[in-house]
Design an enzyme around this catalytic site. Structure first.
Site, PDB file in Angstrom:
ATOM      1  N   GLU A 172       0.853  -1.198   0.000  1.00  0.00           N
ATOM      2  CA  GLU A 172       0.000   0.000   0.000  1.00  0.00           C
ATOM      3  C   GLU A 172       0.892   1.253   0.000  1.00  0.00           C
ATOM      4  O   GLU A 172       1.960   1.252   0.622  1.00  0.00           O
ATOM      5  CB  GLU A 172      -0.835  -0.033   1.296  1.00  0.00           C
ATOM      6  CG  GLU A 172      -1.696   1.191   1.563  1.00  0.00           C
ATOM      7  CD  GLU A 172      -2.218   1.241   3.006  1.00  0.00           C
ATOM      8  OE1 GLU A 172      -1.465   0.847   3.942  1.00  0.00           O
ATOM      9  OE2 GLU A 172      -3.369   1.663   3.207  1.00  0.00           O
TER      10      GLU A 172
ATOM     11  N   LYS B  61      -9.666   1.986  -1.633  1.00  0.00           N
ATOM     12  CA  LYS B  61      -9.840   1.382  -0.300  1.00  0.00           C
ATOM     13  C   LYS B  61     -11.172   1.780   0.336  1.00  0.00           C
ATOM     14  O   LYS B  61     -11.464   2.972   0.489  1.00  0.00           O
ATOM     15  CB  LYS B  61      -8.681   1.836   0.582  1.00  0.00           C
ATOM     16  CG  LYS B  61      -8.616   1.219   1.969  1.00  0.00           C
ATOM     17  CD  LYS B  61      -7.313   1.661   2.657  1.00  0.00           C
ATOM     18  CE  LYS B  61      -7.090   1.073   4.015  1.00  0.00           C
ATOM     19  NZ  LYS B  61      -5.791   1.506   4.578  1.00  0.00           N
TER      20      LYS B  61
ATOM     21  N   CYS C 112      -4.670  -2.969   2.758  1.00  0.00           N
ATOM     22  CA  CYS C 112      -4.364  -2.895   4.193  1.00  0.00           C
ATOM     23  C   CYS C 112      -5.530  -3.332   5.071  1.00  0.00           C
ATOM     24  O   CYS C 112      -5.885  -4.504   5.075  1.00  0.00           O
ATOM     25  CB  CYS C 112      -3.880  -1.479   4.532  1.00  0.00           C
ATOM     26  SG  CYS C 112      -3.133  -1.357   6.181  1.00  0.00           S
TER      27      CYS C 112
END
Lengths: 313, 313
Positions: free
Chosen positions: B47, B123, B172
């Site tokens: 990330e 995300k 993540c």
């Protein structure tokens, strides 16, 4: 004041098809007494704890009917309930249920230290098949012998003397389904209890799975789902060799970090005890898994709008 | 013919706030070349791979803007794209995105061996807070610096030379959310790729979490979700000490059983390679996790009807 609850996983060794019901009941009571002698307040027994794992056989008629309980408790299990109340200890137990309407479920109840039934659950994720697999030595006929559970995933409060934890029940294969855990997580569950009978081989045929990998699957499913829902979990096997068909062991008590804090070492009747600090769930629930702050249900629609997998174009 | 894809996890050691962008880019290219020299066809980077993990700082103005990419590729990352195409190798990389409309996302793309962008993801599960926590040495300000991802969880097909696996991306914190994995599982995903920057301590304050437990959480989340969705997974860290703030390592390649088949040993730049037999997903997808046969969405309503947890009465 810390909310400490002493938990016991009461793993059972194998129950052969020919084992008389009263022998099995005596084993359950012996496990209960052993747990009580170690100060346990809540004992978790396996799925279908009163009998052999009968869905491995193609059955009908009187033998099949003999595996179901028409009420709970009933005369053939009453002694377990009586002894538990005497000892002031509660328990989770799985059993095959036949309703007055003649429906059958793979069910579980949690009983309080006063003998009252605190919660009831009927297994949602039935594995196996309706029709027997030709040529297979052992079947997995849960879809034949049981209706799909109709209770959903109802959280409930444990007993006062347990510090009234928010509890949820699962049965066996349910523990591999993150949807089931999340349903309880969304009810703020603090303690999940479940029993299982899991084959030590691939119950759907196939040769790529053995006892080691099946035990690993059982453990990581419980550990990760306990962590991701910030809850304690007790997951308890009926283990060992039932009439030539192997069942994994590895009954575990898992903390809200997903860490195993107690684990059975045998494939026999065995009690594992651990203290659960119920407030240890707060670290996860208030931070990483603070659902109100972090979940995005607008992106989760496939979970309810779809049943099977649909590959992209 | 077996569908074998050689995967690389390209873990990065720390990227200090003062490290020039061209130095970081040279590290990425060195990792790419190392992976290619081992025959890898697809390399997974972390990330926010092009910079330090800047959401730990309260920033504004020019420095903050310098962390975002206004397009992808762009001149300051072009060399990575060029070198990958020369080598005929694809990659996943995470970056901070600024759209032409001035919106910001924590994004990732997967690039094919011909340099084309095969998939893009923003995300969804942003951790941390909008406002800085007073008195904290390090912040977690992703909710301040990024919009919530608006892409949902779009599976896509990998390259022909990879045997066109169905792929999904996470970033993540997403990897701890079973809903995100299930969205891809319901698209029949065969290979999940993701990068992370995960603190080696509790990023929300608190003293009960250390590097060991945070690493354990990272591993079991990926392992269990890979197993429960019967998919390969590559999960890659930016690791080590960034300006005094520790990040866990333990980049892993995980098979559809949830077993770790490759794992980083350092907190530095490090390549881990493993062969994935993509058809190994069939055992899970056709049997235990045959969703069409076994899922019961009528009991999963809380997952979309509720955001936060609601305790029972």
């Amino acid at each position: 004041m810390p909310r400490i609850l002493r938990l016991a996983a009461a793993q059972m060794g194998p129950t052969q098809r020919a084992e008389p019901r009263d022998v099995t009941l005596a084993r359950l009571i012996a496990l209960l007494e052993q747990a009580a002698s170690q100060g346990a307040q809540l004992v978790v027994f396996p799925e279908l704890a009163f009998t052999t794992f009968f869905p491995r056989w193609l059955l009908s008629g009187e033998e099949l009917e003999s595996y179901y309980e028409a009420s709970m408790p009933n005369p053939q299990v009453q002694e377990l309930f009586d002894r538990a109340r005497e000892l002031g200890i509660g328990f989770y137990v799985g059993y095959a249920e036949r309703t007055p309407e003649g429906l059958h479920y793979n069910s579980a109840i949690t009983v309080g230290p006063d003998g009252s039934i605190l919660g009831k659950y009927r297994k949602v994720h039935l594995p196996g098949s309706v029709e027997p697999r030709e040529g297979a030595r052992f079947q997995q006929l849960e879809k034949r012998y049981f209706e799909y559970g109709d209770t959903g995933f109802p959280a409930f409060r444990g007993a006062e003397s347990w510090h009234r934890p928010i509890m949820g029940m699962l049965i066996c294969n349910d523990r591999r389904w993150p949807e089931a855990w999340r349903e309880y997580g969304l009810q703020d569950v603090e303690l999940m209890v479940m029993g299982y009978n899991s084959a030590a081989y691939d119950p759907n045929g196939g040769t790529t799975e053995n006892e080691e990998i099946r035990t690993f699957h059982s453990n990581i499913a419980v550990q990760a789902n306990a962590y991701m829902n910030a809850t304690w979990a007790v997951s308890v096997a009926k283990a060992g060799n039932e009439d030539g068909s192997g069942l994994i062991g590895s009954s575990v008590i898992v903390d809200p970090n997903g860490v195993i804090v107690g684990q059975a070492k045998t494939l026999e009747d065995e009690v594992v005890v651990a203290d659960a600090d119920l407030d240890a769930v707060r670290q996860g629930k208030d931070k990483m898994f603070n659902f109100a702050q972090h979940r995005r249900p607008e992106h989760y629609r496939r979970i309810v709008d779809q049943v099977g997998a649909q590959p992209p174009a």
